[in-house]
Design a protein around this motif. Structure first.
Motif, PDB file in Angstrom:
ATOM      1  N   GLU A 123     -28.572  28.152  68.870  1.00 52.46           N
ATOM      2  CA  GLU A 123     -29.993  27.816  69.043  1.00 52.46           C
ATOM      3  C   GLU A 123     -30.233  26.814  70.161  1.00 52.46           C
ATOM      4  O   GLU A 123     -31.368  26.646  70.606  1.00 52.46           O
ATOM      5  N   GLU A 124     -29.174  26.171  70.637  1.00 49.02           N
ATOM      6  CA  GLU A 124     -29.317  25.129  71.660  1.00 49.02           C
ATOM      7  C   GLU A 124     -28.121  25.182  72.605  1.00 49.02           C
ATOM      8  O   GLU A 124     -27.315  24.250  72.678  1.00 49.02           O
ATOM      9  N   LEU A 125     -27.983  26.256  73.348  1.00 50.94           N
ATOM     10  CA  LEU A 125     -26.845  26.416  74.243  1.00 50.94           C
ATOM     11  C   LEU A 125     -26.917  25.411  75.393  1.00 50.94           C
ATOM     12  O   LEU A 125     -28.002  25.074  75.882  1.00 50.94           O
ATOM     13  N   THR A 126     -25.769  24.928  75.828  1.00 47.31           N
ATOM     14  CA  THR A 126     -25.732  23.964  76.930  1.00 47.31           C
ATOM     15  C   THR A 126     -25.559  24.642  78.283  1.00 47.31           C
ATOM     16  O   THR A 126     -25.532  23.969  79.315  1.00 47.31           O
ATOM     17  N   PHE A 127     -25.448  25.960  78.310  1.00 43.86           N
ATOM     18  CA  PHE A 127     -25.263  26.680  79.568  1.00 43.86           C
ATOM     19  C   PHE A 127     -26.573  26.726  80.364  1.00 43.86           C
ATOM     20  O   PHE A 127     -27.666  26.719  79.798  1.00 43.86           O
ATOM     21  N   ALA A 128     -26.441  26.802  81.680  1.00 45.05           N
ATOM     22  CA  ALA A 128     -27.603  26.875  82.555  1.00 45.05           C
ATOM     23  C   ALA A 128     -28.303  28.227  82.421  1.00 45.05           C
ATOM     24  O   ALA A 128     -27.718  29.217  81.956  1.00 45.05           O
ATOM     25  N   ASP A 129     -29.547  28.264  82.824  1.00 41.02           N
ATOM     26  CA  ASP A 129     -30.291  29.522  82.875  1.00 41.02           C
ATOM     27  C   ASP A 129     -29.529  30.533  83.740  1.00 41.02           C
ATOM     28  O   ASP A 129     -28.887  30.160  84.730  1.00 41.02           O
ATOM     29  N   LYS A 130     -29.624  31.796  83.350  1.00 40.59           N
ATOM     30  CA  LYS A 130     -29.108  32.904  84.156  1.00 40.59           C
ATOM     31  C   LYS A 130     -27.630  32.725  84.501  1.00 40.59           C
ATOM     32  O   LYS A 130     -27.208  32.891  85.642  1.00 40.59           O
ATOM     33  N   SER A 131     -26.822  32.410  83.465  1.00 43.94           N
ATOM     34  CA  SER A 131     -25.389  32.174  83.673  1.00 43.94           C
ATOM     35  C   SER A 131     -24.514  33.394  83.410  1.00 43.94           C
ATOM     36  O   SER A 131     -23.376  33.444  83.885  1.00 43.94           O
ATOM     37  N   PHE A 132     -25.024  34.373  82.642  1.00 47.38           N
ATOM     38  CA  PHE A 132     -24.157  35.455  82.165  1.00 47.38           C
ATOM     39  C   PHE A 132     -24.762  36.835  82.438  1.00 47.38           C
ATOM     40  O   PHE A 132     -25.977  36.998  82.511  1.00 47.38           O
ATOM     41  N   ASP A 133     -23.851  37.804  82.559  1.00 47.76           N
ATOM     42  CA  ASP A 133     -24.258  39.194  82.747  1.00 47.76           C
ATOM     43  C   ASP A 133     -24.481  39.908  81.416  1.00 47.76           C
ATOM     44  O   ASP A 133     -25.194  40.914  81.361  1.00 47.76           O
ATOM     45  N   ALA A 134     -23.848  39.414  80.369  1.00 48.12           N
ATOM     46  CA  ALA A 134     -24.012  40.015  79.041  1.00 48.12           C
ATOM     47  C   ALA A 134     -23.818  38.937  77.991  1.00 48.12           C
ATOM     48  O   ALA A 134     -23.115  37.947  78.211  1.00 48.12           O
ATOM     49  N   TYR A 135     -24.471  39.152  76.852  1.00 46.31           N
ATOM     50  CA  TYR A 135     -24.387  38.241  75.702  1.00 46.31           C
ATOM     51  C   TYR A 135     -24.054  39.110  74.502  1.00 46.31           C
ATOM     52  O   TYR A 135     -24.763  40.089  74.218  1.00 46.31           O
ATOM     53  N   THR A 136     -22.971  38.778  73.816  1.00 51.96           N
ATOM     54  CA  THR A 136     -22.587  39.529  72.625  1.00 51.96           C
ATOM     55  C   THR A 136     -22.523  38.590  71.430  1.00 51.96           C
ATOM     56  O   THR A 136     -22.177  37.416  71.566  1.00 51.96           O
ATOM     57  N   ILE A 137     -22.856  39.133  70.281  1.00 50.45           N
ATOM     58  CA  ILE A 137     -22.720  38.376  69.034  1.00 50.45           C
ATOM     59  C   ILE A 137     -22.436  39.379  67.920  1.00 50.45           C
ATOM     60  O   ILE A 137     -23.188  40.336  67.727  1.00 50.45           O
ATOM     61  N   ALA A 138     -21.328  39.207  67.235  1.00 50.80           N
ATOM     62  CA  ALA A 138     -20.904  40.153  66.204  1.00 50.80           C
ATOM     63  C   ALA A 138     -20.786  39.438  64.860  1.00 50.80           C
ATOM     64  O   ALA A 138     -20.026  38.481  64.725  1.00 50.80           O
ATOM     65  N   PHE A 139     -21.565  39.898  63.907  1.00 49.08           N
ATOM     66  CA  PHE A 139     -21.549  39.369  62.533  1.00 49.08           C
ATOM     67  C   PHE A 139     -21.782  37.856  62.513  1.00 49.08           C
ATOM     68  O   PHE A 139     -21.153  37.133  61.749  1.00 49.08           O
ATOM     69  N   GLY A 140     -22.678  37.392  63.373  1.00 46.20           N
ATOM     70  CA  GLY A 140     -22.934  35.969  63.443  1.00 46.20           C
ATOM     71  C   GLY A 140     -24.397  35.574  63.389  1.00 46.20           C
ATOM     72  O   GLY A 140     -24.737  34.496  62.911  1.00 46.20           O
TER      73      GLY A 140
END
Length: 249
Positions: A123-140
């Protein structure tokens, strides 16, 4: 993109409704308790099928060499190891340090040293805006306190053209199977948890959290409201498990 709505003061913790400020800590206690037996229990509870679901999930993500991918709630590395093998640069994040520790140990045993491990609150990621090409979340995602905030953060850290993929339990729509699965999960899974992990209560919560999670159409709507387009739901076993996806354009 729509901002998250004002969060409720109470949220679900299994079948309980608790103060929202308590949930993160209580979920943390659950995963700290089960971390060492988490993968063994996944095999026991699903008859090993979780491995096939995760393989299918990663095929849908289509990780490519050079891509930057955030695997959220990925502590033990199951999804990250699969994506790393395809050449992507993976950051594994989890709010629970015990889960990350298990993943790190597994990576060392496999001789994998290319993963980045980062303790993060979805809910409060420390990464900068537009840092990743994909976001995955499994059973979380069903375990976060405010799902809308986690989705907003996923949208924020993705680049334009980035893709969101979520693997999560849902409610099977197969006639007859639903009743059998309900009986199995509520009556037998806590007993399996007690026998293998010495912890019935944590697995009772995990089953109850599935029952309180939004339906497939409801969750797809939440993904759209976070700003994602071209959303899609792929039910597995009639919706017992589902792959949700969307794009940031």
């Amino acid at each position: 993109m729509n901002e998250p709505v004002n969060s409720p003061s109470t949220v679900s913790f299994g079948y309980e409704d608790i103060d929202a400020r308590e949930k993160t800590a209580r979920v943390g206690e659950v995963f700290s308790a089960v971390a060492r037996k988490y993968d063994v229990m996944n095999d026991a509870m699903s008859g090993g099928m979780h491995r096939l679901w995760k393989d299918r999930f990663v095929r849908r993500v289509k990780p490519r060499s050079g891509e930057q991918i955030l695997d959220m709630a990925g502590g033990t590395g199951d999804i990250a190891f699969r994506m790393e093998a395809r050449g992507a640069q993976i950051t594994v994040s989890d709010i629970n340090q015990e889960m990350l520790d298990v993943g790190l140990e597994r990576a060392v045993k496999r001789g994998i040293d290319t993963l980045v491990w980062s303790r993060q609150n979805a809910e409060e990621l420390t990464f900068a805006d537009k840092s990743f090409d994909a976001y995955t979340i499994a059973f979380g995602i069903r375990n976060v306190t405010h799902i809308d905030k986690a989705l907003a953060e996923a949208y924020r850290v993705l680049r334009r053209g980035g893709r969101f993929y979520c693997l999560e339990f849902s409610t099977t729509e197969w006639p007859g199977f639903k009743e059998v699965y309900d009986t199995y999960s509520h009556k037998l899974v806590p007993r399996i948890g007690q026998a293998i992990a010495g912890d019935a209560d944590s697995y009772r919560y995990l089953i109850e959290s599935i029952r309180r999670f939004p339906t497939m159409p409801e969750f797809e709507k939440m993904i759209r409201e976070a700003g994602f387009t071209q959303t899609k739901v792929e039910p597995i076993m009639g919706g017992l498990v589902a792959i949700h996806s969307g794009w940031k354009v």
